[in-house]
Design a protein around this motif. Structure first.
Motif, PDB file in Angstrom:
ATOM      1  N   ALA A  44      21.518 -28.554  27.898  1.00 44.25           N
ATOM      2  CA  ALA A  44      21.661 -28.500  29.365  1.00 44.25           C
ATOM      3  C   ALA A  44      20.827 -29.570  29.994  1.00 44.25           C
ATOM      4  O   ALA A  44      19.666 -30.076  29.686  1.00 44.25           O
ATOM      5  CB  ALA A  44      20.970 -27.049  29.790  1.00 44.25           C
ATOM      6  N   LEU A  96      28.307 -27.478  27.393  1.00 41.53           N
ATOM      7  CA  LEU A  96      27.284 -26.570  28.344  1.00 41.53           C
ATOM      8  C   LEU A  96      27.597 -25.052  27.891  1.00 41.53           C
ATOM      9  O   LEU A  96      27.554 -24.143  28.787  1.00 41.53           O
ATOM     10  CB  LEU A  96      27.290 -26.969  29.706  1.00 41.53           C
ATOM     11  CG  LEU A  96      27.004 -28.342  29.989  1.00 41.53           C
ATOM     12  CD1 LEU A  96      27.292 -28.685  31.473  1.00 41.53           C
ATOM     13  CD2 LEU A  96      25.310 -28.339  29.583  1.00 41.53           C
ATOM     14  N   TYR A 146      26.220 -21.717  26.079  1.00 41.69           N
ATOM     15  CA  TYR A 146      25.257 -21.091  24.982  1.00 41.69           C
ATOM     16  C   TYR A 146      25.661 -20.572  23.370  1.00 41.69           C
ATOM     17  O   TYR A 146      26.810 -20.392  23.592  1.00 41.69           O
ATOM     18  CB  TYR A 146      24.841 -19.768  25.877  1.00 41.69           C
ATOM     19  CG  TYR A 146      23.625 -18.972  25.122  1.00 41.69           C
ATOM     20  CD1 TYR A 146      22.556 -19.089  25.869  1.00 41.69           C
ATOM     21  CD2 TYR A 146      24.010 -17.901  24.180  1.00 41.69           C
ATOM     22  CE1 TYR A 146      21.446 -18.188  25.324  1.00 41.69           C
ATOM     23  CE2 TYR A 146      22.773 -17.060  23.757  1.00 41.69           C
ATOM     24  CZ  TYR A 146      21.692 -17.378  24.316  1.00 41.69           C
ATOM     25  OH  TYR A 146      20.520 -16.520  23.706  1.00 41.69           O
ATOM     26  N   ALA A 159      23.242 -24.922  24.962  1.00 38.34           N
ATOM     27  CA  ALA A 159      22.768 -25.073  26.222  1.00 38.34           C
ATOM     28  C   ALA A 159      21.951 -23.747  26.659  1.00 38.34           C
ATOM     29  O   ALA A 159      22.598 -22.468  26.569  1.00 38.34           O
ATOM     30  CB  ALA A 159      23.750 -25.407  27.394  1.00 38.34           C
ATOM     31  N   THR A 184      22.039 -25.606  33.802  1.00 39.68           N
ATOM     32  CA  THR A 184      22.649 -26.972  33.614  1.00 39.68           C
ATOM     33  C   THR A 184      23.120 -27.819  34.657  1.00 39.68           C
ATOM     34  O   THR A 184      23.899 -28.547  34.711  1.00 39.68           O
ATOM     35  CB  THR A 184      24.180 -26.154  33.223  1.00 39.68           C
ATOM     36  OG1 THR A 184      24.788 -25.414  34.416  1.00 39.68           O
ATOM     37  CG2 THR A 184      23.995 -25.295  31.911  1.00 39.68           C
ATOM     38  N   GLU A 226      25.544 -19.450  34.702  1.00 36.12           N
ATOM     39  CA  GLU A 226      25.421 -20.437  33.556  1.00 36.12           C
ATOM     40  C   GLU A 226      24.335 -20.143  32.706  1.00 36.12           C
ATOM     41  O   GLU A 226      23.243 -19.297  33.174  1.00 36.12           O
ATOM     42  CB  GLU A 226      25.086 -21.658  34.371  1.00 36.12           C
ATOM     43  CG  GLU A 226      26.135 -22.078  35.251  1.00 36.12           C
ATOM     44  CD  GLU A 226      27.481 -22.535  34.948  1.00 36.12           C
ATOM     45  OE1 GLU A 226      27.541 -22.899  33.617  1.00 36.12           O
ATOM     46  OE2 GLU A 226      28.623 -22.352  35.712  1.00 36.12           O
ATOM     47  N   PRO A 227      24.238 -20.672  31.431  1.00 38.91           N
ATOM     48  CA  PRO A 227      25.252 -21.293  30.869  1.00 38.91           C
ATOM     49  C   PRO A 227      26.322 -20.443  30.402  1.00 38.91           C
ATOM     50  O   PRO A 227      26.373 -19.322  30.294  1.00 38.91           O
ATOM     51  CB  PRO A 227      24.785 -21.806  29.770  1.00 38.91           C
ATOM     52  CG  PRO A 227      23.252 -21.681  29.780  1.00 38.91           C
ATOM     53  CD  PRO A 227      23.152 -20.496  30.570  1.00 38.91           C
TER      54      PRO A 227
END
Length: 591
Positions: free
Chosen positions: A190, A199, A201, A204, A208, A219-220
């Motif tokens: 990230a 990006l 998980y 990351a 992000t 996100e992620p």
């Protein structure tokens, strides 16, 4: 009978629910809007899809977007920007989590004590709330913001103001600093790549830098709900409340019911006192009504809906302060146009601020293109220089205040939105009794009489008006110090956001609804745990953190007063909302 019913799963209600669930109480959490259980399937990054007040998924309305938004009467030209749904307005906030200035509390005796709203102080001292701030800051968690180019520009300008860098969480003087944000710091890939395929998980973690904070946070990609970067309550406190049995010894999961619009708080007479006894609500999906009893009721429906429910329930209002004191931060918007790239639309929405205790504060705000256009057009002065009726004031900014059009707008945007730098003025407002919520005489909706919000945008106290002009001058100086080619003052129209104090706690029974424990003065066992409980405008800092700290304190007061328990803040260590036990249980529950 439930132990506790909490009405509203926005910024404050889930805090009370989570804390009392961790103590093993039976808690029912009611939310009028939807729970967005699968954001990546339900949400987009398009500003209009998210924030359209009539059809957006972040609006004030039922979960079914084919049904109309709920109506509220505003007799003046204004826009109430609040949301329904689990997470409430924290779904689209920027996670900014500064503490209130000490000057707004009862025991403040600094040399600038007279600079604040001295008639409406908190009924206890700042030191009383500090342990609760620390508890919330550890739980969310609140961290020093991740920053980028726009923050670098902001700090370049702040350095020219002659104020120091602030190095503590308690603000006692004019200063500048990174925001303290409820947004997880970027980790792994990230912030290190523009390749969205990288990006995900767990490669990351945290923010992000997608730049879409105002459309909700998802996100992620593939992260557990409690690991989403922005710590809105739908990503933090609600997951903890739903899994309290796995991370708290003796904890009991909260029962969450969504699309459930509370219609009445019930009361009874016990030992000569009026006491809360339960809540009725209406299921938005089929119109059925339900009633459930409880030993304690907590209202956390927000500054407009908590008074509305109070009025509809026929609860006492002996001093006529229910719904009064509708307070915001008298925002203004100052924009600098640069020859160089500013990174306006990139990264965390707001990661830098200046504080001016006694006046309010400034913060940078980065926006994607559609919201940038909206903010440039939202003027109380109309078209810049287009009218001769006293609007469009002149000052240290370029030309008269007002919205840009034509060649000037083209010039401002010639280098695209990423050559702008926005500074939000967040004024410390006085609590004013004439700004209020009352039942509207317009036809009722399915949930009863709608709320009428009367708000005198231009008729503020001399102190509030002077505060705004002082801060605008500082914003202009900051932008020129940062190297802006042109500086425009928009003179924002009434965008009613950061609303506070309509059910305020206070030092005097004559002008407050709640006592120092956030319990209603006229109804035992009835508490308030949203922004409406705040005593004042906090001096200008963003209100969510203080609301959550106060809600934590309120949960303790409830546990001590009605369930014979002991306080825990200061004696125990908080569990962070990203705890792996929460993630695991959410997966087991399919949440």
């Amino acid at each position: 009978m439930r132990d506790v019913i909490v009405v509203g799963a926005g910024g404050g209600g889930p805090v009370v629910a989570k804390e009392l669930a961790a103590r093993g109480l039976d808690v029912l959490l009611l939310e009028a809007g939807p729970r967005h259980g699968s954001p990546r399937d339900e949400w987009t990054h398009f500003e209009n899809d998210a924030n359209n007040p009539l059809t957006g998924y972040l609006r004030f309305g039922p979960g079914d977007r084919d049904k109309p938004a709920w109506f509220r009467e505003t007799p003046q030209n204004s826009f109430l920007w609040q949301l329904s749904g689990v997470g409430g307005t924290t779904q689209h906030y920027y996670g900014n989590s500064p503490r209130a200035y000490p000057g707004v509390f009862a025991d403040y005796a600094g040399p600038d004590a007279g600079a604040y709203d001295v008639a409406h102080r908190f009924p206890f001292g700042y030191g009383e709330l500090v342990p609760y701030y620390q508890w919330v800051e550890a739980t969310l968690p609140v961290q020093t913001a991740a920053m980028g180019t726009k923050e670098e520009r902001f700090f370049d300008g702040a350095e020219t103001l002659g104020i120091p860098v602030q190095t503590t969480k308690t603000t006692t003087g004019a200063s500048f600093r990174p925001q303290e944000n409820a947004i997880l710091q970027p980790g792994g890939t990230a912030g290190r790549t523009r390749n969205t395929d990288e990006l995900h998980y767990p490669a990351a973690t945290g923010c992000t830098f997608c730049g879409h904070c105002f459309q909700g946070c998802m996100e992620p990609v593939s992260a557990p709900r409690n690991q989403f970067a922005k710590r809105s309550t739908d990503n933090s406190y609600v997951p903890m409340a739903l899994t309290a049995d796995v991370w708290a010894l003796g904890g009991k999961p909260v029962t969450l019911v969504t699309d459930a619009f509370a219609s009445k708080v019930h009361t009874a007479r016990r030992d000569g006192s009026l006491v809360a006894s339960g809540v009725s609500w209406r299921d938005n999906s089929d119109g059925s009504t339900h009633l459930e009893d409880a030993r304690v009721v907590v209202l956390a429906a927000g500054c407009t809906e908590s008074p509305r429910l109070w009025f509809r329930s026929g609860l006492p209002n002996p001093n006529d302060w229910v719904g009064r004191g509708y307070t915001d931060h008298f925002f203004d918007w100052v924009v600098g146009s640069f020859d160089e790239y500013t990174g306006n639309s990139k990264g965390v929405g707001s990661s830098a601020r200046c504080d001016f205790p006694g006046y309010g504060g400034l913060e940078n705000v980065g926006l994607p293109p559609a919201l940038q256009a909206f903010s440039l057009a939202l003027s109380d002065s109309g078209i810049r220089g287009g009218y001769g009726n006293g609007r469009g004031a002149t000052g240290p900014w370029d030309g008269p205040a007002g919205r840009l059009i034509g060649p000037e707008l083209k010039d401002a945007l010639a280098g695209n939105a990423d050559n702008l730098l926005n500074v939000l003025v967040i004024t410390d407002d006085d609590v004013e009794a004439q700004n209020r919520v009352t039942p509207s005489v317009f036809p009722a909706d399915a949930n009863g009489p709608v709320a009428k919000v009367t708000f005198r945008q231009r008729e503020r106290t001399p102190r509030t008006l002077a505060n705004r002009e002082y801060l605008v001058g500082k914003a202009v100086a900051l932008l020129r110090g940062a190297g802006a080619r042109s500086v425009y003052r928009i003179d924002w129209a009434p965008l009613i956001l950061h609303v506070q104090s309509t059910m305020r706690m206070g030092q005097s029974e004559a002008d407050s609804v709640l006592d120092a424990n956030a319990e209603a003065r006229g109804v035992r066992g009835l508490f308030i745990a949203d922004n409406s409980a705040l005593a004042n405008g906090l001096g200008g800092p963003n209100p969510t953190l203080t609301t959550q700290a106060l809600a934590t304190r309120t949960a303790e007061k409830i546990f001590q007063s009605y369930f014979g328990g002991d306080p825990w803040v200061g004696d125990e260590s908080p569990v962070v909302s990203t705890d792996a036990r929460v993630s695991t249980r959410l997966a087991q529950l399919g949440l």
